[in-house]
Enzyme design. Structure first.
Site, PDB file in Angstrom:
ATOM      1  N   ASP A 140       0.687  -1.367  -0.065  1.00  0.00           N
ATOM      2  CA  ASP A 140      -0.051  -0.095  -0.158  1.00  0.00           C
ATOM      3  C   ASP A 140       0.599   1.274  -0.092  1.00  0.00           C
ATOM      4  OD1 ASP A 140       0.858   0.400   2.737  1.00  0.00           O
ATOM      5  OD2 ASP A 140      -1.044   0.092   3.616  1.00  0.00           O
ATOM      6  N   CYS A 220     -10.107  11.702  11.426  1.00  0.00           N
ATOM      7  CA  CYS A 220      -9.909  10.348  11.943  1.00  0.00           C
ATOM      8  C   CYS A 220      -8.802  10.219  12.705  1.00  0.00           C
ATOM      9  CB  CYS A 220      -9.705   9.574  10.727  1.00  0.00           C
ATOM     10  SG  CYS A 220      -9.111   7.830  10.835  1.00  0.00           S
TER      11      CYS A 220
END
Length: 377
Positions: A140, A220
């Site tokens: 990723d 977040c």
């Protein structure tokens, strides 16, 4: 798209899947790398609304993320791999002792990028040697949208929290991919099984989900504690609790975790304990000690100053005045980011008179830290 039993390369796909499992992957699926890709448009909307916050690299790589073939026009098939990192304990238990640190499950062991990348490269070499064709591996850190690709390959689906959910492994799958020029049959895509459940949305401490399947990263805790440099906005500090690196709440509460299994990869459990490390101990880390403690961990990438900043916010949330002994030395820390967090923690732990005396003695030059003293007082 469903697998074609008449596809000439079906046997190749089955061999590749068997080799992937032999190499230690827990899941392996196949998807077309050239089909239409609406996810690129969703990402553009995410960036256009500013939900990516300070992650400028997402905007810079939008074109490369628009489609799997944007990075490699010759790719025909994506082999999507998953490694289970299911924890031994419920991650939410780490929130029960506010004097100890809660570190996201994925970061409690060795850096998964390194563990997975070695296996991806081994699989890619084997594929090239066995069947020919060109191959490229991705974990990723590359601009490849792996979660929607994993859904297309049948590994799971993106839940309302935007993370991948698996019927076999719950919320706990690390992902990696091998793109190849081989034309391989696709597996059936996984459909959404969330139904009316909104547990992941409701548990978020900072209200980071403006709607199902939409994440405002600026709110977040994973973004705030990992991606954001400098002070964390005041409005979110109390909601951090003792979370000092990432947040597992939306993952841990998912009902599909009842089917999850403990990871068999010991490297991912190297540091996992029911109770996290002492906040007092972590607050005292200098740079060499930080680097030594997290030498194999993903935590190392945020650096010592950002890490200790997070620890001090957690100490401020602990309600334990005895931890002031760990805060006071940080008021003179070389890093203004750390000093500012220490001021906030001190204000939370001390009574007003004691804090006023401390503020009167402060000789702070950095404007951002002066602002913390002013705000706190």
């Amino acid at each position: 798209m469903f697998p074609d039993p008449l596809h000439p390369n079906e046997a190749l796909r089955d061999e590749i899947r068997a080799e992937a499992l032999r190499l230690g992957f827990d899941a392996c699926g196949f998807a077309s790398a050239s089909d239409a890709w609406p996810n690129g448009g969703w990402l553009r909307d995410f960036v256009a609304e500013g939900f990516h916050g300070a992650m400028g690299w997402m905007e810079e790589t939008l074109d490369r993320r628009a489609h799997p073939t944007a990075m490699w026009t010759d790719a025909k098939t994506a082999v999507v791999l998953g490694v289970n990192y299911g924890p031994e304990h419920d991650p939410l238990l780490a929130l029960e002792d506010p004097t100890r640190a809660a570190i996201s499950v994925y970061a409690q062991g060795d850096d998964y990028h390194e563990v997975i990348k070695k296996r991806l490269k081994a699989l890619a070499r084997w594929m090239h040697g066995r069947f020919g064709g060109e191959v490229k591996v991705f974990v990723d850190t590359a601009p490849l949208m792996e979660k929607p690709l994993a859904q297309r390959a049948g590994l799971g689906w993106q839940g309302k929290h935007t993370n991948l959910v698996s019927r076999q492994f719950g919320s706990w799958l690390f992902l990696g991919s091998v793109l190849t020029t081989l034309d391989l049959p696709a597996d059936p895509p996984e459909r959404d099984h969330c139904g009316s459940c909104r547990a992941c949305l409701d548990i978020c401490p900072t209200g980071a989900f403006p709607a199902p399947n939409r994440l405002d990263a600026r709110r977040c805790i994973s973004y705030l504690t990992i991606e954001l440099s400098g002070p964390i906005p005041v409005e979110f500090r109390e909601a951090l609790g003792n979370r000092i690196y990432g947040c597992d709440d939306c993952l841990a509460v998912c009902p599909w975790n009842k089917f999850a299994r403990l990871s068999g990869e010991m490297a991912f459990h190297a540091r996992e304990t029911l109770k996290g490390p002492s906040l007092a101990d972590l607050a005292g880390l200098d740079d060499p000690l930080f680097r030594a403690l997290f030498s194999k961990s993903p935590v190392k990438r945020i650096g010592r100053d950002r890490f200790v900043r997070n620890v001090l916010y957690a100490i401020g949330n602990s309600g334990d005045a005895a931890l002031m002994a760990a805060v006071e030395p940080r008021l003179a820390d070389p890093s203004p980011t750390v000093r500012g967090a220490a001021v906030w923690a001190a204000r939370r732990l001390l009574d007003p008179a004691a804090f006023a005396r401390l503020a009167a003695e402060a000789a702070e030059q950095a404007p951002e830290v002066q602002a913390e003293w002013t705000r706190a007082s």
